[in-house]
Enzyme design. Sequence first.
Site, PDB file in Angstrom:
ATOM      1  N   LYS A   1       0.723  -1.677   0.307  1.00 56.60           N
ATOM      2  CA  LYS A   1       0.378  -0.154  -0.447  1.00 56.60           C
ATOM      3  C   LYS A   1       0.890   1.342   0.193  1.00 56.60           C
ATOM      4  O   LYS A   1       0.686   2.099  -0.959  1.00 56.60           O
ATOM      5  CB  LYS A   1      -1.344  -0.120   0.905  1.00 56.60           C
TER       6      LYS A   1
ATOM      7  N   SER B   1       6.620  10.500  11.251  1.00 58.62           N
ATOM      8  CA  SER B   1       5.500   9.980   9.872  1.00 58.62           C
ATOM      9  C   SER B   1       5.871   9.834   8.877  1.00 58.62           C
ATOM     10  O   SER B   1       6.758  10.716   7.992  1.00 58.62           O
ATOM     11  CB  SER B   1       4.682  10.473  10.969  1.00 58.62           C
TER      12      SER B   1
ATOM     13  N   ASP C   1       1.977  -0.361  12.121  1.00 59.96           N
ATOM     14  CA  ASP C   1       0.568  -1.042  11.791  1.00 59.96           C
ATOM     15  C   ASP C   1       0.600  -2.705  11.835  1.00 59.96           C
ATOM     16  O   ASP C   1      -0.558  -2.934  11.731  1.00 59.96           O
ATOM     17  CB  ASP C   1       1.075  -1.274  10.062  1.00 59.96           C
TER      18      ASP C   1
ATOM     19  N   LYS D   1      -5.004   6.271  14.343  1.00 56.11           N
ATOM     20  CA  LYS D   1      -4.717   6.073  13.068  1.00 56.11           C
ATOM     21  C   LYS D   1      -6.582   5.973  12.907  1.00 56.11           C
ATOM     22  O   LYS D   1      -7.046   6.238  12.674  1.00 56.11           O
ATOM     23  CB  LYS D   1      -4.207   4.526  13.198  1.00 56.11           C
TER      24      LYS D   1
HETATM   25  C1  S3P Z   1       2.779   4.963   5.419  1.00 54.22           C
HETATM   26  C2  S3P Z   1       2.987   5.331   6.701  1.00 54.22           C
HETATM   27  C3  S3P Z   1       2.308   5.056   8.939  1.00 54.22           C
HETATM   28  C4  S3P Z   1       1.488   4.004   8.496  1.00 54.22           C
HETATM   29  C5  S3P Z   1       0.001   4.413   7.497  1.00 54.22           C
HETATM   30  C6  S3P Z   1       1.239   4.336   5.676  1.00 54.22           C
HETATM   31  C7  S3P Z   1       2.946   4.772   5.318  1.00 54.22           C
HETATM   32  O1  S3P Z   1       1.496   6.137   9.136  1.00 54.22           O
HETATM   33  O2  S3P Z   1       0.479   4.296   9.831  1.00 54.22           O
HETATM   34  O3  S3P Z   1      -0.614   2.992   7.344  1.00 54.22           O
HETATM   35  O4  S3P Z   1       3.143   4.219   4.000  1.00 54.22           O
HETATM   36  O5  S3P Z   1       3.815   6.266   5.110  1.00 54.22           O
HETATM   37  P1  S3P Z   1       2.566   7.713   9.974  1.00 54.22           P
HETATM   38  O6  S3P Z   1       3.214   8.345   8.852  1.00 54.22           O
HETATM   39  O7  S3P Z   1       0.948   8.423  10.355  1.00 54.22           O
HETATM   40  O8  S3P Z   1       3.049   6.640  11.157  1.00 54.22           O
END
Ligand code: S3P
Length: 434
Positions: free
Chosen positions: A25, A168, A320, A347
């Site tokens: 994803k 993040s 996750d 989340k």
């Molecule tokens: C993601 C980063 C994470 C994760 C999300 C996907 C990404 O979030 O929880 O499902 O693709 O960069 P955060 O960046 O808010 O930690």
Amino acid sequence: MNNGSQVIVRPARNVRGSVRLPGDKSISHRYAMLAGIAEGPSRLENYSTGADCASTLGCMRSLGVSWECTCDGFIEVQGRGLALTAAATALDCGNSGSTMRMLSGILAGQKFTSEMFGDESLSRRPMERVITPLTAMGAQIASQQGKPPLRITGTALKAIDYAMPVASAQVKSSLLFAGLFADGETCIVEPLRTRDHGEVALRAFGAKLDRKASGQGNEVRIRGGQRLRGIEARVPGDLSSAAFFLCAAALFPGSQLAIPNLLMNPTRARLLDILMQIGLRISVTQLDEIHGELVGSLQVEGGRLTQATIAGADSAALIDEIPVLAAIAPFTEKGLEVKDAKELRVKESDRITAMARNLRLMGAQVEEREDGLRIPGGQSLRGAELDSFGDHRIAMAFAVAALRAEGETVIRGAESAAISYPDFFQTLEEVTER
Ligand code: S3P
């Protein structure tokens, strides 16, 4: 087994077979956005089938990027170069925080105003983490007290040096994308090392960036004005989706599972270390690198489950996967402790509350804390009627726990699994033995 939005999961005897996962994803979102602002066509194979990544493609189409799904399963994107066109209506990000946060970085550098909104869950999620730095770069952003919907008026951006207060990867990618539109070198420092798909994807599309480890964290620099070129790529299988099957296998000492073509990026693969530490036997073969992303094939066998503590940098790295690790924790010998994970509260749902409620409904003892939880080991679970809290990872995590419960488990709101993995329940059924 699927009754509308409700799924009934019966206990299983074992888990065996082979699972092919849809594309990761995180990588799919980034490839779709960068393909849209690249020059020339891109061809993406094994693009995520989840609704979140469809939201990203939908937004890109509204911004003038044409793309189509070919009959042989590719997404072909016609890149527009850095300048997109204003959307006729507000951009619908659905349930996808990744879409809203990362696309904000691209919209901040456009010569028009865009509006972005999301569903009820996304409307509760914090956006000031992108609003503050993008505003410092020159964009004008209006929000509902830091939450969606967002109204972004783009401009010629100025480069900034920015130390991110929250670890993040979405924010880091958003700012690196914005950095492409800035007049100079943008420097982002993250407090802990987060997934680096943004950096890896930018390089795959031809951008140059400099990376340097700084303390526990990481510093990334990108120069503005770089042009991207389209790529042909296969998206590796989603490691966070694999987590559900790996944990299902962990529940049965005689389990055997094969997972080919799985993402092995070191910033995501901490899950494999933790599962091996808990007692799952994992071997990796056919390691390969595609456009800078490591891919491998996994062979997995169940064993005795001991215990784990997830804290500090691991909490960010496993953010996750914590719901499914929590769901199998009662079956370990000494339990699971999760600390430093207060991000879980913002989340798709408040995942700490959701995990604690569902585990308790299944008869487990759980200690809920502000930034995590402690789940003692040596417990058994009974089937119960559970809620997904509209959160895909909660729906899937408790379908896994249900495999070792006594009696049937009902998961209400199970359709939310489609946010990242529409075929999840069917695939789980295919590898469970009853
Ligand atoms: C993601 C980063 C994470 C994760 C999300 C996907 C990404 O979030 O929880 O499902 O693709 O960069 P955060 O960046 O808010 O930690």
